[in-house]
Write a protein that holds these residues in place. Sequence first.
Motif, PDB file in Angstrom:
ATOM      1  N   ARG A 148       1.132  -1.308   0.263  1.00 15.81           N
ATOM      2  CA  ARG A 148       0.016  -0.291   0.340  1.00 15.81           C
ATOM      3  C   ARG A 148       0.579   1.448   0.005  1.00 15.81           C
ATOM      4  NH1 ARG A 148      -5.077  -2.243  -0.489  1.00 15.81           N
ATOM      5  NH2 ARG A 148      -5.409  -4.318   0.082  1.00 15.81           N
ATOM      6  N   SER A 149       0.090   2.066  -0.738  1.00 19.03           N
ATOM      7  CA  SER A 149       1.109   3.628  -0.114  1.00 19.03           C
ATOM      8  C   SER A 149       0.818   4.472   0.640  1.00 19.03           C
ATOM      9  CB  SER A 149       0.665   4.063  -2.074  1.00 19.03           C
ATOM     10  OG  SER A 149      -0.087   4.201  -2.456  1.00 19.03           O
ATOM     11  N   CYS A 150      -0.145   4.424   1.460  1.00 18.29           N
ATOM     12  CA  CYS A 150      -0.481   5.682   2.429  1.00 18.29           C
ATOM     13  C   CYS A 150       0.706   6.871   2.830  1.00 18.29           C
ATOM     14  CB  CYS A 150      -1.416   4.599   3.132  1.00 18.29           C
ATOM     15  SG  CYS A 150      -1.505   3.035   3.724  1.00 18.29           S
ATOM     16  N   SER A 151       0.421   8.406   2.322  1.00 16.81           N
ATOM     17  CA  SER A 151       0.921   8.746   2.821  1.00 16.81           C
ATOM     18  C   SER A 151       1.627   9.327   3.764  1.00 16.81           C
ATOM     19  CB  SER A 151       0.401  10.207   1.928  1.00 16.81           C
ATOM     20  OG  SER A 151      -0.315  10.624   2.653  1.00 16.81           O
ATOM     21  N   PHE A 152       1.193   8.677   4.944  1.00 18.07           N
ATOM     22  CA  PHE A 152       1.410   8.887   6.079  1.00 18.07           C
ATOM     23  C   PHE A 152       2.246   8.030   6.496  1.00 18.07           C
ATOM     24  CE2 PHE A 152      -2.387   6.666   6.682  1.00 18.07           C
ATOM     25  CZ  PHE A 152      -2.713   6.014   7.040  1.00 18.07           C
ATOM     26  N   CYS A 153       2.508   6.676   6.187  1.00 19.68           N
ATOM     27  CA  CYS A 153       3.063   5.571   6.775  1.00 19.68           C
ATOM     28  C   CYS A 153       4.455   5.658   6.314  1.00 19.68           C
ATOM     29  CB  CYS A 153       2.296   4.417   6.551  1.00 19.68           C
ATOM     30  SG  CYS A 153       2.824   2.949   7.375  1.00 19.68           S
ATOM     31  N   ALA A 154       5.602   5.116   7.568  1.00 19.16           N
ATOM     32  CA  ALA A 154       7.083   5.490   7.120  1.00 19.16           C
ATOM     33  C   ALA A 154       7.168   2.897   7.099  1.00 19.16           C
ATOM     34  CB  ALA A 154       8.020   5.691   7.903  1.00 19.16           C
ATOM     35  N   ILE A 155       5.987   3.094   7.609  1.00 20.08           N
ATOM     36  CA  ILE A 155       6.530   1.357   7.635  1.00 20.08           C
ATOM     37  C   ILE A 155       6.772   0.642   6.445  1.00 20.08           C
ATOM     38  CG2 ILE A 155       5.226  -0.799   8.115  1.00 20.08           C
ATOM     39  CD1 ILE A 155       3.752   0.628   9.656  1.00 20.08           C
ATOM     40  N   PRO A 156       6.479   0.752   4.941  1.00 19.52           N
ATOM     41  CA  PRO A 156       6.571   0.021   3.708  1.00 19.52           C
ATOM     42  C   PRO A 156       8.771   0.525   3.789  1.00 19.52           C
ATOM     43  CG  PRO A 156       4.975   0.375   3.634  1.00 19.52           C
ATOM     44  CD  PRO A 156       5.362   1.631   4.256  1.00 19.52           C
ATOM     45  N   GLN A 157       8.580   1.784   4.156  1.00 14.97           N
ATOM     46  CA  GLN A 157      10.301   2.245   4.342  1.00 14.97           C
ATOM     47  C   GLN A 157      10.701   0.862   5.401  1.00 14.97           C
ATOM     48  OE1 GLN A 157      11.083   5.846   4.912  1.00 14.97           O
ATOM     49  NE2 GLN A 157       9.499   6.802   3.781  1.00 14.97           N
ATOM     50  N   MET A 158      10.825   0.496   5.763  1.00 17.71           N
ATOM     51  CA  MET A 158      10.967  -0.330   6.618  1.00 17.71           C
ATOM     52  C   MET A 158      11.431  -2.140   5.821  1.00 17.71           C
ATOM     53  SD  MET A 158      10.566   1.857  10.617  1.00 17.71           S
ATOM     54  CE  MET A 158       9.018   1.774  10.617  1.00 17.71           C
ATOM     55  N   THR A 159       9.958  -2.151   5.406  1.00 13.26           N
ATOM     56  CA  THR A 159       9.867  -3.866   5.277  1.00 13.26           C
ATOM     57  C   THR A 159       9.813  -4.034   4.232  1.00 13.26           C
ATOM     58  OG1 THR A 159       7.137  -3.059   5.577  1.00 13.26           O
ATOM     59  CG2 THR A 159       7.828  -3.747   7.964  1.00 13.26           C
ATOM     60  N   GLY A 160       9.842  -2.912   3.531  1.00 12.89           N
ATOM     61  CA  GLY A 160       9.836  -3.430   1.779  1.00 12.89           C
ATOM     62  C   GLY A 160       8.727  -4.531   1.768  1.00 12.89           C
ATOM     63  N   ARG A 161       8.719  -4.124   0.492  1.00 11.36           N
ATOM     64  CA  ARG A 161       6.854  -4.701  -0.421  1.00 11.36           C
ATOM     65  C   ARG A 161       6.610  -6.261   0.279  1.00 11.36           C
ATOM     66  NH1 ARG A 161       5.399  -2.240  -4.785  1.00 11.36           N
ATOM     67  NH2 ARG A 161       4.639  -4.670  -5.808  1.00 11.36           N
ATOM     68  N   HIS A 162       5.387  -6.713   0.072  1.00  7.13           N
ATOM     69  CA  HIS A 162       4.314  -7.389   1.059  1.00  7.13           C
ATOM     70  C   HIS A 162       4.848  -8.970   0.434  1.00  7.13           C
ATOM     71  CE1 HIS A 162       0.969  -9.398   2.007  1.00  7.13           C
ATOM     72  NE2 HIS A 162       0.815 -10.157   1.812  1.00  7.13           N
ATOM     73  N   LYS A 163       4.744  -9.456   1.292  1.00 11.43           N
ATOM     74  CA  LYS A 163       5.881 -11.249   0.999  1.00 11.43           C
ATOM     75  C   LYS A 163       5.619 -12.694   1.718  1.00 11.43           C
ATOM     76  CE  LYS A 163      10.500 -13.611   0.526  1.00 11.43           C
ATOM     77  NZ  LYS A 163      12.009 -13.836   1.197  1.00 11.43           N
ATOM     78  N   SER A 164       4.385 -13.201   1.104  1.00 14.64           N
ATOM     79  CA  SER A 164       3.697 -13.928   1.816  1.00 14.64           C
ATOM     80  C   SER A 164       4.341 -15.136   2.309  1.00 14.64           C
ATOM     81  CB  SER A 164       2.176 -14.405   0.985  1.00 14.64           C
ATOM     82  OG  SER A 164       1.598 -13.549   0.526  1.00 14.64           O
ATOM     83  N   LYS A 165       3.869 -16.245   3.160  1.00 12.12           N
ATOM     84  CA  LYS A 165       4.297 -16.568   4.246  1.00 12.12           C
ATOM     85  C   LYS A 165       2.900 -18.130   2.991  1.00 12.12           C
ATOM     86  CE  LYS A 165       6.417 -15.602   8.636  1.00 12.12           C
ATOM     87  NZ  LYS A 165       6.540 -15.977   9.942  1.00 12.12           N
ATOM     88  N   SER A 166       3.731 -19.109   2.479  1.00 14.94           N
ATOM     89  CA  SER A 166       3.082 -20.157   2.329  1.00 14.94           C
ATOM     90  C   SER A 166       1.796 -21.049   3.022  1.00 14.94           C
ATOM     91  CB  SER A 166       4.113 -21.020   1.578  1.00 14.94           C
ATOM     92  OG  SER A 166       4.456 -22.564   3.015  1.00 14.94           O
ATOM     93  N   ILE A 167       1.053 -21.427   2.682  1.00 18.70           N
ATOM     94  CA  ILE A 167      -0.085 -21.704   3.379  1.00 18.70           C
ATOM     95  C   ILE A 167       0.713 -22.754   4.330  1.00 18.70           C
ATOM     96  CG2 ILE A 167      -1.834 -23.364   3.222  1.00 18.70           C
ATOM     97  CD1 ILE A 167      -2.976 -21.251   1.519  1.00 18.70           C
ATOM     98  N   ASP A 168       1.547 -23.837   3.291  1.00 20.89           N
ATOM     99  CA  ASP A 168       2.314 -25.085   4.271  1.00 20.89           C
ATOM    100  C   ASP A 168       2.745 -24.641   5.249  1.00 20.89           C
ATOM    101  OD1 ASP A 168       0.545 -26.468   2.230  1.00 20.89           O
ATOM    102  OD2 ASP A 168       2.402 -26.782   0.570  1.00 20.89           O
ATOM    103  N   ASN A 169       3.714 -23.850   5.271  1.00 26.98           N
ATOM    104  CA  ASN A 169       4.545 -23.586   6.628  1.00 26.98           C
ATOM    105  C   ASN A 169       3.655 -22.820   7.685  1.00 26.98           C
ATOM    106  OD1 ASN A 169       6.347 -24.685   5.366  1.00 26.98           O
ATOM    107  ND2 ASN A 169       7.374 -22.098   4.579  1.00 26.98           N
ATOM    108  N   LEU A 170       3.079 -21.876   7.030  1.00 24.87           N
ATOM    109  CA  LEU A 170       1.568 -21.443   8.121  1.00 24.87           C
ATOM    110  C   LEU A 170       1.254 -22.434   8.836  1.00 24.87           C
ATOM    111  CD1 LEU A 170       0.476 -18.086   6.217  1.00 24.87           C
ATOM    112  CD2 LEU A 170       2.017 -18.244   8.237  1.00 24.87           C
TER     113      LEU A 170
END
Length: 432
Positions: A148-170
């Motif tokens: 997401r690109s919410c203008s107020f949020c710095a979290i993507p700068q720290m965590t990067g782009r979305h990366k899902s864990k696999s269903i099997d591992n979860l």
Amino acid sequence: MTKKRVNVVTMGCSKNLVDSEVLLNQLEKGKFEVMHDSNDLDFDAVFVNTCGFIHDAKQESVDMILDYVEAKKRGDIQKLYVMGCLSERYQKDLETEIPEVDRYFGKFDLKAMVDELKVTYQPEYIYERKITTPSHFAYLKISEGCNRSCSFCAIPQMTGRHKSKSIDNLVKEARYLAKRGVREILLIAQDLSYYGIDIYGKNRLAELINQISEVEGIEWIRLHYLYPTKFPYEILPVMRENPKVCKYLDMPLQHIANPVLKNMLRHVTREETENLIKRIKEEVPGVILRTTMLVGFPGETEADFEELKTFIQETKFEKLGVFPYSNEEGTYAAKKFEDNLPEELKQARADEIMELQQQVSAELNQQKVGKTFKVILDRKEGDFFIGRTEFDSPEVDGEVFITSEKALEKGQFVQVKITGAEDYDLFGIEEV
């Protein structure tokens, strides 16, 4: 031979807590004696897992680092390490300003942290954690990052782009947790709504929930942090029909006034938000919504704020939190807009929202008196057993204070008849 002792101190959110638990498990397998958030001294090493969310959280992390710098100077600890979001975002600045720290690690440097203590990294155990919550509930982080690109949020700068864990591992991780007594799993991510799109090409949150619900021992599954834009509607039948899925949905809306939503880059309008809420409540009878609002965004007018207040009064969210806007460097909002509202006004608006919510919560709680709810027991204090309904998440929501003639156990589920209510908490007696 005496084991070396390590303390991991976690600042910030439950997602950070999961990272700490994974680190603790790796170090314990490496024959360290590990502790979490311990007030003891005399450690061979301390890791401070920092938060970089907003100004106050960043300051708390810095203060904690400085406290341990002093402990190191006194000889109470031997080595001091810093990890997590603040370190990920400001590592070079921190190395300059607080050089007494032995080493700074980013958010995703687990192997490097384990190597630093001369422990063999064991990736085959990455799904295992040393549970630091009460043993009957645990958080399950299903993805990292955010697209997401919410203008107020710095979290993507720290965590990067979305990366899902696999269903099997979860599911494997959920089984591991269940075998250790976990009965309630809280699904967390920066954005649950995006789960699976990056690795499966489509949203598979509903399938993940159903598979976790089949894990023996898990009785409650709770959903935290969904995004209103491109909401995964396929989870609603699952919430309605699967008895293990709590009728509880945490969906931060941030605001309702269209001018503010536009500048926040939320990509949703008031009309779309109201239609979403209506559909959720129609498809999942009895569902409760938790949300978070952000006040004092640059350019938020008195009319915008009044619109938000009216919306909260009319919608009657069962659970609601609020943050005053924090101008975070590097974000779109910090570059684009002048932070033109006084801090005192931001805080006053936040306080006003919470006063409104207190009234809403008190009204809704009174409606529960005389009704019976399934409750999970968290602890005992004095004469009361204290637990939560499926409509209450640990740490952030209200509790039920229960009287019982029997000795009840932590993690047990009981039926409780509500006999009284305060603004946020309930009182009840166990039904035999």
